[in-house]
Structures are given as structure tokens and as C-alpha cells.
Design a protein around this motif. Structure first.
Motif, PDB file in Angstrom:
ATOM      1  N   ALA A  73      -2.913 -10.475   6.086  1.00 34.86           N
ATOM      2  CA  ALA A  73      -4.042 -11.201   6.677  1.00 34.86           C
ATOM      3  C   ALA A  73      -5.355 -10.436   6.516  1.00 34.86           C
ATOM      4  O   ALA A  73      -6.436 -11.032   6.547  1.00 34.86           O
ATOM      5  CB  ALA A  73      -3.780 -11.468   8.154  1.00 34.86           C
ATOM      6  N   ARG A  74      -5.257  -9.116   6.332  1.00 35.83           N
ATOM      7  CA  ARG A  74      -6.462  -8.288   6.210  1.00 35.83           C
ATOM      8  C   ARG A  74      -6.806  -7.926   4.775  1.00 35.83           C
ATOM      9  O   ARG A  74      -7.867  -7.374   4.506  1.00 35.83           O
ATOM     10  CB  ARG A  74      -6.292  -7.000   7.023  1.00 35.83           C
ATOM     11  N   LEU A  75      -5.912  -8.211   3.849  1.00 36.35           N
ATOM     12  CA  LEU A  75      -6.154  -7.832   2.460  1.00 36.35           C
ATOM     13  C   LEU A  75      -7.391  -8.535   1.908  1.00 36.35           C
ATOM     14  O   LEU A  75      -7.712  -9.674   2.283  1.00 36.35           O
ATOM     15  CB  LEU A  75      -4.945  -8.189   1.596  1.00 36.35           C
ATOM     16  N   THR A  76      -8.068  -7.853   0.983  1.00 35.61           N
ATOM     17  CA  THR A  76      -9.169  -8.513   0.292  1.00 35.61           C
ATOM     18  C   THR A  76      -8.613  -9.663  -0.541  1.00 35.61           C
ATOM     19  O   THR A  76      -7.431  -9.704  -0.877  1.00 35.61           O
ATOM     20  CB  THR A  76      -9.911  -7.541  -0.635  1.00 35.61           C
ATOM     21  N   HIS A  77      -9.492 -10.576  -0.889  1.00 35.31           N
ATOM     22  CA  HIS A  77      -9.072 -11.728  -1.689  1.00 35.31           C
ATOM     23  C   HIS A  77      -8.462 -11.267  -3.012  1.00 35.31           C
ATOM     24  O   HIS A  77      -7.409 -11.773  -3.435  1.00 35.31           O
ATOM     25  CB  HIS A  77     -10.273 -12.632  -1.949  1.00 35.31           C
ATOM     26  N   GLN A  78      -9.093 -10.271  -3.648  1.00 35.48           N
ATOM     27  CA  GLN A  78      -8.605  -9.794  -4.942  1.00 35.48           C
ATOM     28  C   GLN A  78      -7.239  -9.130  -4.808  1.00 35.48           C
ATOM     29  O   GLN A  78      -6.345  -9.341  -5.645  1.00 35.48           O
ATOM     30  CB  GLN A  78      -9.615  -8.809  -5.552  1.00 35.48           C
ATOM     31  N   THR A  79      -7.063  -8.332  -3.753  1.00 36.12           N
ATOM     32  CA  THR A  79      -5.795  -7.639  -3.573  1.00 36.12           C
ATOM     33  C   THR A  79      -4.682  -8.625  -3.244  1.00 36.12           C
ATOM     34  O   THR A  79      -3.541  -8.480  -3.710  1.00 36.12           O
ATOM     35  CB  THR A  79      -5.919  -6.574  -2.462  1.00 36.12           C
ATOM     36  N   LEU A  80      -4.993  -9.636  -2.450  1.00 34.49           N
ATOM     37  CA  LEU A  80      -3.985 -10.653  -2.120  1.00 34.49           C
ATOM     38  C   LEU A  80      -3.556 -11.423  -3.371  1.00 34.49           C
ATOM     39  O   LEU A  80      -2.360 -11.712  -3.554  1.00 34.49           O
ATOM     40  CB  LEU A  80      -4.532 -11.609  -1.068  1.00 34.49           C
ATOM     41  N   LEU A  81      -4.513 -11.739  -4.237  1.00 31.10           N
ATOM     42  CA  LEU A  81      -4.172 -12.408  -5.493  1.00 31.10           C
ATOM     43  C   LEU A  81      -3.261 -11.521  -6.347  1.00 31.10           C
ATOM     44  O   LEU A  81      -2.281 -12.004  -6.936  1.00 31.10           O
ATOM     45  CB  LEU A  81      -5.447 -12.739  -6.277  1.00 31.10           C
ATOM     46  N   LEU A  82      -3.594 -10.231  -6.372  1.00 28.06           N
ATOM     47  CA  LEU A  82      -2.786  -9.300  -7.155  1.00 28.06           C
ATOM     48  C   LEU A  82      -1.373  -9.190  -6.584  1.00 28.06           C
ATOM     49  O   LEU A  82      -0.384  -9.169  -7.321  1.00 28.06           O
ATOM     50  CB  LEU A  82      -3.465  -7.931  -7.171  1.00 28.06           C
ATOM     51  N   LEU A  83      -1.269  -9.142  -5.261  1.00 29.02           N
ATOM     52  CA  LEU A  83       0.041  -9.078  -4.613  1.00 29.02           C
ATOM     53  C   LEU A  83       0.871 -10.317  -4.953  1.00 29.02           C
ATOM     54  O   LEU A  83       2.065 -10.214  -5.290  1.00 29.02           O
ATOM     55  CB  LEU A  83      -0.141  -8.954  -3.099  1.00 29.02           C
ATOM     56  N   ASN A  84       0.252 -11.476  -4.869  1.00 27.84           N
ATOM     57  CA  ASN A  84       0.984 -12.711  -5.170  1.00 27.84           C
ATOM     58  C   ASN A  84       1.384 -12.783  -6.642  1.00 27.84           C
ATOM     59  O   ASN A  84       2.452 -13.325  -6.984  1.00 27.84           O
ATOM     60  CB  ASN A  84       0.137 -13.923  -4.784  1.00 27.84           C
ATOM     61  N   LEU A  85       0.551 -12.240  -7.497  1.00 28.21           N
ATOM     62  CA  LEU A  85       0.884 -12.208  -8.920  1.00 28.21           C
ATOM     63  C   LEU A  85       2.109 -11.332  -9.172  1.00 28.21           C
ATOM     64  O   LEU A  85       3.018 -11.715  -9.932  1.00 28.21           O
ATOM     65  CB  LEU A  85      -0.307 -11.698  -9.720  1.00 28.21           C
ATOM     66  N   VAL A  86       2.154 -10.172  -8.512  1.00 28.33           N
ATOM     67  CA  VAL A  86       3.298  -9.273  -8.667  1.00 28.33           C
ATOM     68  C   VAL A  86       4.559  -9.925  -8.100  1.00 28.33           C
ATOM     69  O   VAL A  86       5.646  -9.808  -8.669  1.00 28.33           O
ATOM     70  CB  VAL A  86       3.012  -7.915  -8.002  1.00 28.33           C
ATOM     71  N   LYS A  87       4.419 -10.632  -6.982  1.00 27.07           N
ATOM     72  CA  LYS A  87       5.568 -11.346  -6.423  1.00 27.07           C
ATOM     73  C   LYS A  87       6.099 -12.358  -7.424  1.00 27.07           C
ATOM     74  O   LYS A  87       7.327 -12.516  -7.601  1.00 27.07           O
ATOM     75  CB  LYS A  87       5.170 -12.048  -5.121  1.00 27.07           C
ATOM     76  N   LEU A  88       5.193 -13.065  -8.078  1.00 26.11           N
ATOM     77  CA  LEU A  88       5.592 -14.064  -9.059  1.00 26.11           C
ATOM     78  C   LEU A  88       6.285 -13.405 -10.245  1.00 26.11           C
ATOM     79  O   LEU A  88       7.339 -13.880 -10.717  1.00 26.11           O
ATOM     80  CB  LEU A  88       4.376 -14.857  -9.521  1.00 26.11           C
ATOM     81  N   MET A  89       5.710 -12.294 -10.719  1.00 30.30           N
ATOM     82  CA  MET A  89       6.301 -11.582 -11.854  1.00 30.30           C
ATOM     83  C   MET A  89       7.696 -11.068 -11.495  1.00 30.30           C
ATOM     84  O   MET A  89       8.639 -11.165 -12.289  1.00 30.30           O
ATOM     85  CB  MET A  89       5.393 -10.419 -12.266  1.00 30.30           C
ATOM     86  N   ALA A  90       7.831 -10.539 -10.288  1.00 31.77           N
ATOM     87  CA  ALA A  90       9.127  -9.997  -9.867  1.00 31.77           C
ATOM     88  C   ALA A  90      10.159 -11.100  -9.698  1.00 31.77           C
ATOM     89  O   ALA A  90      11.357 -10.895  -9.963  1.00 31.77           O
ATOM     90  CB  ALA A  90       8.958  -9.221  -8.558  1.00 31.77           C
ATOM     91  N   SER A  91       9.711 -12.293  -9.269  1.00 38.39           N
ATOM     92  CA  SER A  91      10.658 -13.396  -9.038  1.00 38.39           C
ATOM     93  C   SER A  91      11.271 -13.890 -10.336  1.00 38.39           C
ATOM     94  O   SER A  91      12.357 -14.485 -10.345  1.00 38.39           O
ATOM     95  CB  SER A  91       9.955 -14.544  -8.327  1.00 38.39           C
TER      96      SER A  91
END
Length: 292
Positions: A73-91
């Protein structure tokens, strides 16, 4: 630290007369201060932002692969996008952890310099000529202060109390901190994760306005800051204080008889509740002696 009950202002005798005659204290722009580094020491991150990009990548990967929690909830917009991208790659299951780390590799080597330049621009845009600072101290028996700010012990120290019912400015006095190095306001990793938070902005402004180099530590300074955007050309403002705020006047060891007589007259007429002291040199140490 708790706000002292009495805060002191060192002055020459002539300035003390003006203050007591007019019930006004001069608040000045930091541009006029004898410390040229006032409001110019930009805080820093430790570890630096430039050294934290690898930690950022490792934190994101650890959150995805190891379940290490990040406050999304506190992550920057860019960091949250990066986190979601890594989640997608890992999935997808076709990319190894090490490959993801390599793909995230990168840094901005001058990130800290850019942040500092941005802070300097922000402070410059505030208009330091419109800042008004009242500098006071918690000590009335500081030998160096008497020598530097009270006309070589021939001036005075004015003691002021803060009065809640009048909402007097000294209630907002903030203690100055001293450090040999520029103050640290957080880690580079936290900045990359969470960005320019309200907490970071508050601590950053505090570091700029209320920290000084360690060489000034003898001053034991407290200060109050206000802004007067319509008075930039003056760089000073003389603000009224209540007679009840004046708790005492202390004369220097070298204050003349004429200075004492004039202060006595002013106290009798305008400040009947204020005490009068004179510093005395006793066994190599200056100590206040109550006169009235």
C-alpha cells in the motif's frame, strides 16, 4: 528534548535598550546569519540511493519467491508495477530467480546528486529572504556566547518565558541539532521502495532548517521560524512580545554602570515582573548574581 522554561537572547547593550523600549524582538532571514551554511546543508540517505538499486531488486525478488512481506500500500507506483511484473514472470515458471535478478539490474549513479539538486531548488524557491528566524539558547552563562554575541561581556542576556494563554511563539521553539556530517533522513532502499513520503518530507525539512555543523554546538540553540512572503526586501521583521514574556535581564561582567541604570529604569516602567542579574567572575567562572 523538553522545551526549556526560559530561553535566552544574547545582545549588545544598545540592542537591549531598543528591545526593552519597544517590546520588539528582531527576527532575521538566514541570509544575514554569520553561518553561511544556514539552510544549505542538504540531508542525505545512508546507504545512498545509488548504492541501493541492487537491494531494491533483491527485496522485490524475495517478496515474490520467499514470501517476504512488503507494504504494498505504501510502495511507489513504479515499484508496485515492478513487483507485479516480477510476480507475473515468476508465475510463468520459465524464468529462474537469478535471471530475474539480472533483468532487474541497473542503477542511476548520480541519483543522490539529483536529489540534492532538487532539494536545493526547493529551498531556493521558498525564498530565504522571506524566512524569519528567532534564534535563542537554553543557557545564560555560556562564556563563548557572552564573548561572541553580547559585545564581549558588556551587553545583556534577555530571558523569555513562553506563555500558553497568549500562544506565544517560543512555545514552538525547536532545538537545533549539530553534526559533523550532513544529517541522515533515511535509507536509499526505503526511498526507492516508498518514495517521497510525508514522514520523509517532514524529517528532510527539519534537517535543513534545524541542523548545523558541529562547530556551532556551543550555541545550544533553539529557533522559531516563520515566513513573510511580502517582506522579502527587508530580510528582517521586528515582532512585538508581551511584557509578561520577559523573565529576566542579565548584565555582562563588563556592563557599565550606565547600562545597569538604564536597564533598571526600563524594567521598572515596563517589566515589573522581570528580574535583573549581573554576571560575576568567581574563581574563573561566570555566574549570575541577582540584583532585583
Amino acid at each position: 528534548m523538553q522545551l526549556p522554561q526560559i530561553l535566552y537572547k544574547y545582545t549588545s547593550a544598545s540592542t537591549a535598550f531598543l528591545v526593552l523600549e519597544n517590546s520588539r524582538l528582531r527576527w532575521s532571514s538566514p541570509l544575514l546569519f554569520n553561518d553561511v551554511a544556514e539552510f544549505q546543508r542538504m540531508p542525505r540517505f545512508h546507504p545512498r540511493v545509488a548504492d541501493s538499486y541492487q537491494q531494491l531488486s533483491a527485496s522485490i525478488v524475495a517478496a515474490v519467491f520467499d514470501g517476504i512481506e512488503l507494504d504494498e500500500a505504501r510502495l511507489t507506483h513504479q515499484t508496485l508495477l515492478l513487483l507485479n511484473l516480477v510476480k507475473l514472470m515468476a508465475s510463468k515458471g520459465h524464468i529462474a530467480r537469478e535471471d530475474i535478478l539480472k533483468s532487474l539490474a541497473g542503477e542511476v549513479s548520480d541519483a543522490d546528486q539529483k536529489i540534492e539538486m532538487s532539494l536545493r531548488d526547493y529551498v531556493d524557491n521558498l525564498g530565504l529572504s522571506t524566512a524569519r528566524v528567532l534564534c535563542v539558547t537554553s543557557e545564560n552563562d555560556n562564556n563563548a556566547m557572552w564573548g561572541n554575541y553580547a559585545d564581549n561581556h558588556s551587553g545583556c542576556v534577555l530571558g523569555f518565558r513562553h506563555i500558553a494563554k497568549y500562544d506565544t511563539p517560543l512555545q514552538e521553539a525547536t532545538q537545533v541539532s549539530y553534526s559533523a556530517e550532513r544529517p541522515i533522513v533515511g535509507s536509499g532502499l526505503d526511498f526507492l521502495l516508498y518514495g517521497n513520503t510525508q514522514e520523509l518530507r517532514t524529517s528532510t525539512l527539519h534537517a535543513i532548517f534545524y541542523t548545523k555543523d558541529q562547530s556551532w554546538e556551543y550555541e545550544r540553540e533553539w529557533r522559531v521560524i516563520t515566513w513573510r512572503p511580502n517582506e522579502a526586501e527587508k530580510q528582517v521583521s521586528d515582532f512585538l512580545f508581551f511584557p509578561e514574556e520577559l523573565e529576566s535581564v542579565t548584565l555582562g561582567v563588563r556592563a557599565t554602570v550606565e547600562t545597569e541604570q538604564r536597564v533598571r529604569q526600563l524594567l521598572a516602567v515596563k517589566y515589573p515582573d522581570a528580574s535583573l542579574y549581573r554576571m560575576e567572575l568567581i574563581e574563573g567562572k561566570i555566574e549570575p548574581n541577582l540584583l532585583i
